[in-house]
Design an enzyme around this catalytic site. Sequence first.
Site, PDB file in Angstrom:
ATOM      1  N   ILE A 260     -37.001  75.640 -37.045  1.00 55.96           N
ATOM      2  CA  ILE A 260     -36.241  76.509 -36.143  1.00 55.96           C
ATOM      3  C   ILE A 260     -36.177  77.918 -36.699  1.00 55.96           C
ATOM      4  O   ILE A 260     -36.283  78.900 -35.948  1.00 55.96           O
ATOM      5  CB  ILE A 260     -34.835  75.934 -35.903  1.00 55.96           C
ATOM      6  CG1 ILE A 260     -34.928  74.529 -35.309  1.00 55.96           C
ATOM      7  CG2 ILE A 260     -34.042  76.844 -34.961  1.00 55.96           C
ATOM      8  CD1 ILE A 260     -33.595  73.806 -35.191  1.00 55.96           C
TER       9      ILE A 260
ATOM     10  N   GLU B  71     -15.034  70.611 -34.674  1.00 57.74           N
ATOM     11  CA  GLU B  71     -15.503  70.646 -33.290  1.00 57.74           C
ATOM     12  C   GLU B  71     -14.944  69.461 -32.507  1.00 57.74           C
ATOM     13  O   GLU B  71     -14.944  68.343 -33.024  1.00 57.74           O
ATOM     14  CB  GLU B  71     -17.038  70.634 -33.254  1.00 57.74           C
ATOM     15  CG  GLU B  71     -17.648  71.871 -33.876  1.00 57.74           C
ATOM     16  CD  GLU B  71     -19.179  71.880 -33.831  1.00 57.74           C
ATOM     17  OE1 GLU B  71     -19.775  70.934 -33.256  1.00 57.74           O
ATOM     18  OE2 GLU B  71     -19.768  72.831 -34.345  1.00 57.74           O
TER      19      GLU B  71
ATOM     20  N   ARG C 287     -24.807  74.417 -38.798  1.00 52.70           N
ATOM     21  CA  ARG C 287     -23.618  73.580 -38.848  1.00 52.70           C
ATOM     22  C   ARG C 287     -22.442  74.453 -39.285  1.00 52.70           C
ATOM     23  O   ARG C 287     -22.583  75.315 -40.151  1.00 52.70           O
ATOM     24  CB  ARG C 287     -23.785  72.406 -39.816  1.00 52.70           C
ATOM     25  CG  ARG C 287     -24.706  71.297 -39.310  1.00 52.70           C
ATOM     26  CD  ARG C 287     -24.082  70.546 -38.149  1.00 52.70           C
ATOM     27  NE  ARG C 287     -24.854  69.380 -37.748  1.00 52.70           N
ATOM     28  CZ  ARG C 287     -25.760  69.354 -36.783  1.00 52.70           C
ATOM     29  NH1 ARG C 287     -26.044  70.485 -36.131  1.00 52.70           N
ATOM     30  NH2 ARG C 287     -26.390  68.231 -36.469  1.00 52.70           N
TER      31      ARG C 287
ATOM     32  N   HIS D  73     -21.467  74.532 -29.127  1.00 49.68           N
ATOM     33  CA  HIS D  73     -22.527  73.741 -29.774  1.00 49.68           C
ATOM     34  C   HIS D  73     -23.576  73.310 -28.742  1.00 49.68           C
ATOM     35  O   HIS D  73     -23.783  72.112 -28.492  1.00 49.68           O
ATOM     36  CB  HIS D  73     -21.938  72.520 -30.476  1.00 49.68           C
ATOM     37  CG  HIS D  73     -22.827  71.989 -31.564  1.00 49.68           C
ATOM     38  ND1 HIS D  73     -22.353  71.349 -32.684  1.00 49.68           N
ATOM     39  CD2 HIS D  73     -24.183  71.996 -31.702  1.00 49.68           C
ATOM     40  CE1 HIS D  73     -23.360  70.984 -33.454  1.00 49.68           C
ATOM     41  NE2 HIS D  73     -24.483  71.362 -32.881  1.00 49.68           N
ATOM     42  N   ILE D  74     -24.269  74.293 -28.173  1.00 51.84           N
ATOM     43  CA  ILE D  74     -25.229  74.023 -27.092  1.00 51.84           C
ATOM     44  C   ILE D  74     -26.651  74.425 -27.479  1.00 51.84           C
ATOM     45  O   ILE D  74     -27.480  74.714 -26.611  1.00 51.84           O
ATOM     46  CB  ILE D  74     -24.811  74.744 -25.792  1.00 51.84           C
ATOM     47  CG1 ILE D  74     -24.650  76.262 -26.020  1.00 51.84           C
ATOM     48  CG2 ILE D  74     -23.530  74.138 -25.233  1.00 51.84           C
ATOM     49  CD1 ILE D  74     -24.450  77.062 -24.742  1.00 51.84           C
ATOM     50  N   GLY D  75     -26.959  74.416 -28.771  1.00 54.62           N
ATOM     51  CA  GLY D  75     -28.279  74.849 -29.227  1.00 54.62           C
ATOM     52  C   GLY D  75     -29.448  74.172 -28.542  1.00 54.62           C
ATOM     53  O   GLY D  75     -30.438  74.804 -28.211  1.00 54.62           O
TER      54      GLY D  75
END
Length: 326
Positions: free
Chosen positions: A158, A267, A238, A286-288
Site C-alpha cells: 500500500i 474504534e 492502525r 475506518h473505510i480504507g
Amino acid sequence: MTKPRVFIPHRISEKALSLLAEHCELDYRDVEEMLDEEAFFAGLQEACGLMVYSRHKITPDVLDRAPRLRIVSNVAVGYDNLDLRELTARGIMATNTPDVLTETTADLTFALLMATARRIAEADRFVKAGEWNEWLPSLMLGKDVHGAVIGIIGMGRIGEAVARRAKGFGMRILYHNRTRKTEAEQSLDAAYVSLDDLLRRSDYVVVMTPLTPETVGFIGKRELGLMKQDAILINTSRGKVVDEQALIDALMEQRIGGAGLDVFATEPVQKGNPLLSMKNVVTLPHIGSATRETREKMALKAARNMIAGLAGEKPENLLNPAVFSH
C-alpha cells in the site's frame, strides 16, 4: 462425506457464500452488527472454520470455545486481531487477504491527504451551514499537494501504491522502512531516509506500518516534535501505531498543521475524543478498503483460503506456515 462446518458471524458477499457452500456446511449470520458474546460463542462450538473481519479479536478465551477449529480466515490484510502465537500453538491455521485491497486503500489514503490539505470537509460544512456569505482572498486557505514532500513510513504494497499516486502529483518522495526497496526507489524516484530525517523534511507524513508489539506508539511525542509546524500527519494503518494523546497535544499546541485519520486507538472512536472537534483534522470511520468491488474480492480470497485449509491444502495467504508444515 460430511462437509466441514464454517461459522461466519457477519454478512459477506453472495459470491463468496456460494463458493463456500460448494465445499462447506455454513453457519451464516446475515447481519452487519457484531453478534452478542453468547451467540458468537455458540457458533464456535461446532466450527471447523471461522471467517471474521478484523473487528473480531481472536484470543485464547475465544479459542477455548472452539474445540474443533482448524482455520481462522481473516477478511482483512491486517491481522493484529489474531493471536498468532496462540493459534500456532494450538495447530490452527490463520490467513489474511493481502493484495486485493492495495489500490483501493491507496486511493483512500491519498484522498484523505488531499482533503486535509485543502480543507475539503471543513469547507463542505461551512457551505452547508450557510456561513458562505462572501468570497474573501483568505477563505479556506489550504496547503499545496503538488510539488510537496511526502514521507511514507512503511513501504509495503500500500505504501508503494501511495507513492505512485504522489509521483503523479510531482511530489518528492521520501520513505522509511525496515528494509530498503531499491526497485521502488528506481521506479518511483523515492529516497530511503532515516525516520528522523523523514519527519523533519516532509510536508505530509503518511503512516502505513502494520501494528505489531514493536510499532505500538511508534509515532509519539518525540516523533511529532520533529515534524514541521505546518506538516500534516495521515494515518490509514492502525490507530495504535500513533500515540493518540501525543497527537492531540501536538495539534492543540499547534506544533503540527493537521491530521487525516481513518483509524483510531479505540474504534468506534469515542464521542468525547478531542480530535472530533478540531477543524484541522479530517476523521473517517475506518473505510480504507470500503468499496463494493474490493470487499467482494476480499471475501472471495478469504473463502478460497478457507476452502484450501479445510481440504488439507496450504492456503495461499497462510500467516503461520509452521502449523501446515507439521
